[in-house]
Design an enzyme around this catalytic site. Structure first.
Site, short mmCIF file in Angstrom:
data_model
loop_
_atom_site.label_atom_id
_atom_site.label_comp_id
_atom_site.label_asym_id
_atom_site.label_seq_id
_atom_site.Cartn_x
_atom_site.Cartn_y
_atom_site.Cartn_z
N ALA A 1 0.82 -1.22 0.00
CA ALA A 1 0.00 0.00 0.00
C ALA A 1 0.85 1.26 0.00
CB ALA A 1 -0.90 -0.01 1.23
N LYS A 2 2.09 1.14 0.46
CA LYS A 2 3.02 2.28 0.51
C LYS A 2 2.37 3.50 1.15
CE LYS A 2 5.79 0.33 -3.22
NZ LYS A 2 4.99 -0.79 -3.72
N ARG A 3 1.73 3.28 2.31
CA ARG A 3 1.07 4.34 3.05
C ARG A 3 2.07 5.10 3.90
NH1 ARG A 3 -2.34 2.58 -0.18
NH2 ARG A 3 -4.56 2.42 0.28
#
EC number: 4.1.1.23
Lengths: 273, 273
Positions: B95-97
């Site tokens: 998700a690379k949040r």
């Protein structure tokens, strides 16, 4: 939307306010919990009560994702509601996305095609090919994280090589990838003293400034250091406005809080522009 | 899941394969398009055909978000399906949040509570308070971007101060925020020559390595430079496996492709461990 169109909105409303729709099911008035979609019901009332005082709305995706499919549904309805009823408003997906090229393409599709956002916030760590896919949608914007408002900004964003800090390199490098009509930057209001320096690098770009209000930034300082001849600022306020009231009069209270910010902005536009 | 439990899976299966569920509606076999949920139908067949050869699955969120509410629904069903049928598998939300503290809290709730992922990928730009909220969920993991596999990695990740590159600072600094049982790092296989250097900084942490296969990285190089005494590697392959076949035999073809990678991994584990 072009930067000129955005500036026209700002002049018409005497406001550069962005309202953050950080809608938390645990903080909205209890009577809304009986509706079929409490998050959307809350957003709808906030938007109806403040649309003439703000030029932009910014749902932060985390609040919606934390509710799963239902949250995503509330988000889509919120975006559609704004677009249909108040088509001139600028809608920002505060998503802080960014992935390898073919994947960023899909994020662009998610926010600009599946939903009709005007802009999405993007994290710069993965570089050019994580950012440029968003530009294939004409009239849409990337808002790139430069200098954020949180404490953790100090961990990496000030790293320095050849007298250039990381956030400065992010701005200088990425400014070449897009232009003043498809690229903005996030600069936290808690770093207002840096705004004047950033204006030397990008005098004409719009900046999205979070951190006024609950996070402690000063609007006057932001305006003094950040305004340019096209205004060039969107200042976000979330909790201070949307949770100004806690009971059935929450929308009225939100309007009062937004009006107060708008009036201060009108004064600052007159003073500095 | 602890790192010891993950290592037990790796030993049992002689595999450190992570299969990326980058499921694209435009690439799946046409006959699935008549089902009520083609994305889930595809994932289910891929998972059933490969679950004994992989230790992890990694849906990339962009593929699901690009389909709106339906995509989010397919994602939830996929996670539930794996958890229910193959409870020992490690499930990663790619998700690379990353956001300010109170917002990262909600992302943690989204991936670890609303859905039952084991890990989420996080971008480091916003620093400590964007990462640590994920640690409140015991047994769950942050997989922090360090050195990515894409071209844009060169833009900022190699910036150097006091002989320390940005990705090295990210690793050194963040290693203090968590521990070897709640923190991994993304290191692209296209940078395999850097793995040996990274192993000097974090000898014991698990690394998630994308970029083998379609992106051109070599598995042998990754293993030689990256394996530690607990294996310490999850190597991801997406397109090369899930799109190995294009017709009704796609799941069988995916199994053949996964088996080939697994057999190579079994050999490398024997050779280097």
């Amino acid at each position: 939307m072009t930067s000129a169109e955005l500036f026209n909105q700002i002049k018409a409303k005497k406001s550069f306010l962005c309202i953050g729709l950080d809608t938390d099911i645990q903080k909205i008035p209890r009577q809304l919990l009986d509706t079929t979609d409490p998050i959307f019901a809350f957003n709808k009332e906030i938007i109806d009560a403040t649309h003439d005082l703000a030029v932009a709305y910014k749902p932060n995706l985390a609040f919606y994702e934390s509710l799963g499919v239902n949250g995503w549904n509330s988000l889509e309805k919120t975006v559609n509601y704004i677009r249909y009823n108040y088509p001139d408003l600028f809608i920002i997906a505060d998503a802080k996305r960014g992935d390898i090229g073919n994947t960023s393409n899909l994020y662009a599709r998610a926010f600009f095609d599946a939903m009709d956002f005007d802009a999405v916030t993007v994290a710069p760590y993965m570089g050019e090919d994580s950012v440029t896919p968003f530009f294939t949608y004409v009239g849409k914007w990337v808002i790139l994280l430069a200098l954020t408002s949180n404490k953790g900004a100090d961990d990496f964003q000030y790293m320095t090589e050849n007298n250039e800090k990381l956030f400065e390199r992010v701005i200088k490098t990425s400014a070449k990838w897009g232009n003043e009509d498809n690229m903005m930057y996030v600069v936290g209001a808690t770093r207002a003293e840096m705004l004047a320096d950033i204006r030397k690098i990008i005098p004409n770009h719009f900046l999205l400034v979070p951190g006024v209000g609950a996070q402690g930034g000063s609007l006057e300082e932001v305006a003094k250091n950040g305004l340019n001849k096209q205004c060039g600022l969107l200042v976000n306020s979330s909790r201070q406005i949307i949770y100004a009231g806690k009971d059935e009069k929450f929308a009225e209270k939100a309007r009062e809080a937004a009006l107060e910010v708008r009036d201060e902005m009108a004064g600052l536009l007159e003073k500095y522009l």
